[in-house]
Scaffold this active site. Structure first.
Site, PDB file in Angstrom:
ATOM      1  N   ASN A  68      -7.870  -1.731  14.603  1.00  0.00           N
ATOM      2  CA  ASN A  68      -9.280  -1.938  14.249  1.00  0.00           C
ATOM      3  C   ASN A  68      -9.463  -3.145  13.324  1.00  0.00           C
ATOM      4  OD1 ASN A  68      -8.239  -1.028  11.842  1.00  0.00           O
ATOM      5  ND2 ASN A  68      -9.649   0.678  11.579  1.00  0.00           N
ATOM      6  N   GLU A 123      -9.717  -1.139   5.373  1.00  0.00           N
ATOM      7  CA  GLU A 123     -10.355  -0.767   6.632  1.00  0.00           C
ATOM      8  C   GLU A 123     -11.598  -1.642   6.850  1.00  0.00           C
ATOM      9  OE1 GLU A 123      -8.976   1.115   8.698  1.00  0.00           O
ATOM     10  OE2 GLU A 123      -8.347   3.060   7.911  1.00  0.00           O
ATOM     11  N   HIS A 146      -7.698  -3.723  10.583  1.00  0.00           N
ATOM     12  CA  HIS A 146      -7.407  -3.506   9.165  1.00  0.00           C
ATOM     13  C   HIS A 146      -6.153  -4.267   8.748  1.00  0.00           C
ATOM     14  CE1 HIS A 146      -4.951   0.366  10.169  1.00  0.00           C
ATOM     15  NE2 HIS A 146      -4.090  -0.536   9.747  1.00  0.00           N
ATOM     16  N   ASP A 198       0.834  -1.192   0.000  1.00  0.00           N
ATOM     17  CA  ASP A 198       0.000   0.000   0.000  1.00  0.00           C
ATOM     18  C   ASP A 198       0.874   1.249   0.000  1.00  0.00           C
ATOM     19  OD1 ASP A 198       0.976   0.110   2.658  1.00  0.00           O
ATOM     20  OD2 ASP A 198      -0.837  -0.779   3.460  1.00  0.00           O
TER      21      ASP A 198
HETATM   22  C1  F6R Z   1       1.335  -0.617   6.606  1.00  0.00           C
HETATM   23  C2  F6R Z   1       0.025  -1.216   6.697  1.00  0.00           C
HETATM   24  C3  F6R Z   1      -0.807  -1.164   7.940  1.00  0.00           C
HETATM   25  C4  F6R Z   1      -0.016  -1.513   9.203  1.00  0.00           C
HETATM   26  C5  F6R Z   1      -0.915  -1.507  10.429  1.00  0.00           C
HETATM   27  C6  F6R Z   1      -0.139  -1.774  11.699  1.00  0.00           C
HETATM   28  O1  F6R Z   1       1.866  -0.796   5.296  1.00  0.00           O
HETATM   29  O2  F6R Z   1      -0.389  -1.761   5.739  1.00  0.00           O
HETATM   30  O3  F6R Z   1      -1.883  -2.051   7.802  1.00  0.00           O
HETATM   31  O4  F6R Z   1       0.563  -2.779   9.032  1.00  0.00           O
HETATM   32  O5  F6R Z   1      -1.570  -0.270  10.543  1.00  0.00           O
HETATM   33  O6  F6R Z   1       0.751  -0.719  11.908  1.00  0.00           O
HETATM   34  P1  F6R Z   1       1.890  -0.829  13.003  1.00  0.00           P
HETATM   35  O7  F6R Z   1       2.770  -1.931  12.591  1.00  0.00           O
HETATM   36  O8  F6R Z   1       2.617   0.499  12.946  1.00  0.00           O
HETATM   37  O9  F6R Z   1       1.211  -1.078  14.302  1.00  0.00           O
END
Ligand code: F6R
Length: 244
Positions: free
Chosen positions: A142, A149, A144, A74
């Protein structure tokens, strides 16, 4: 490496949940990657951004594991117009240190214009590259996955998405508030589920609710991570704090 740990009462067929000590986190993830590279030395591997994979990237830099090709999970919408984006972050954290040049990187499209067509072309490029061998993922508090999302469908494809307030806030924190993204482009859940192997990385106490929902709750769009149980092969690497 294989074998089930009976900590989670979920329907997981061949899948593996590994609960590791914090100092084993990066080593365990790189061991998994190396087992894939033994079979396919130029495997196509998807790498996420965020805090969770940092031990994986530190261990990759230490072991100089760099034969793979990389595809992006992403990035923020119109990333090229930003001084901060996921591509730059990946370059800094892992790609440059492993000498992975752009000829070995599939960049997710984010430019304004005909983005739906560019996203469809990205899916075609993944297929032409032989499909994803291994996708590493972080877990949003959440539920995701990537920027899928809550509300994302199991068969969603690479597309532009609007970030939730919580995800926008979390991403603003990465950039010390200098930038607060509202839109992004992400591989869809359907795209992710086509990978030969998926590895969900989970660290920290603030992920325990989302992890339980992902592994034990109903498979439903309000917890996109719950769809990962449909992956062809799923490995979950979680630190002990997630069990709290
Ligand atoms: C990042 C991504 C997000 C993160 C998620 C967890 O490329 O795709 O889904 O993996 O928000 O973020 P952290 O690891 O910072 O807790």
């Amino acid at each position: 490496m294989r074998g089930r740990v009976g900590l989670f009462n979920c329907r997981m067929q061949d899948n593996t949940v590994q609960i590791v000590a914090p100092e084993e986190f990066g080593v365990t993830a790189v061991n998994l990657l190396e087992s894939v590279l033994v079979e396919r030395p130029n495997a196509l591997v998807v790498l996420p951004t965020g805090n969770t994979p940092l031990p994986l990237y530190a261990e990759l830099r230490r072991r100089k594991v760099g034969a793979m090709r990389v595809a992006m999970l992403d990035d923020y919408y119109d990333a090229a117009s930003l001084t901060t984006n996921s591509y730059h972050w990946l370059r800094r954290e892992v790609l440059d240190s492993l000498n992975i040049g752009d000829e070995r990187v599939l960049r997710i499209p984010t430019a304004p214009g005909n983005l739906p067509a560019a996203c469809a072309e990205y899916e075609s490029a993944l297929a032409r590259a032989g499909g994803c061998d291994l996708i590493f993922l972080g877990l949003g508090p959440n539920g995701h996955i990537g920027f899928n999302e809550p509300g994302s469908a199991v068969d969603s494809r690479t597309r532009m998405v609007t970030l939730s307030e919580a995800t926008a806030d979390a991403n603003a924190d990465y950039w010390q508030g200098a930038y607060r993204p509202r839109a992004a482009v992400t591989m869809g859940m359907g795209t992710i589920l086509e990978a030969r192997r998926v590895c969900l990385l989970v660290r920290g106490r603030n992920k325990s609710t989302a992890l339980r929902a992902a592994l034990e709750g109903p498979e439903a769009p309000d917890v996109p991570a719950s769809f990962l149980r449909r992956a062809r092969e799923l490995t979950v690497i979680a630190d002990r704090a997630c069990l709290k």
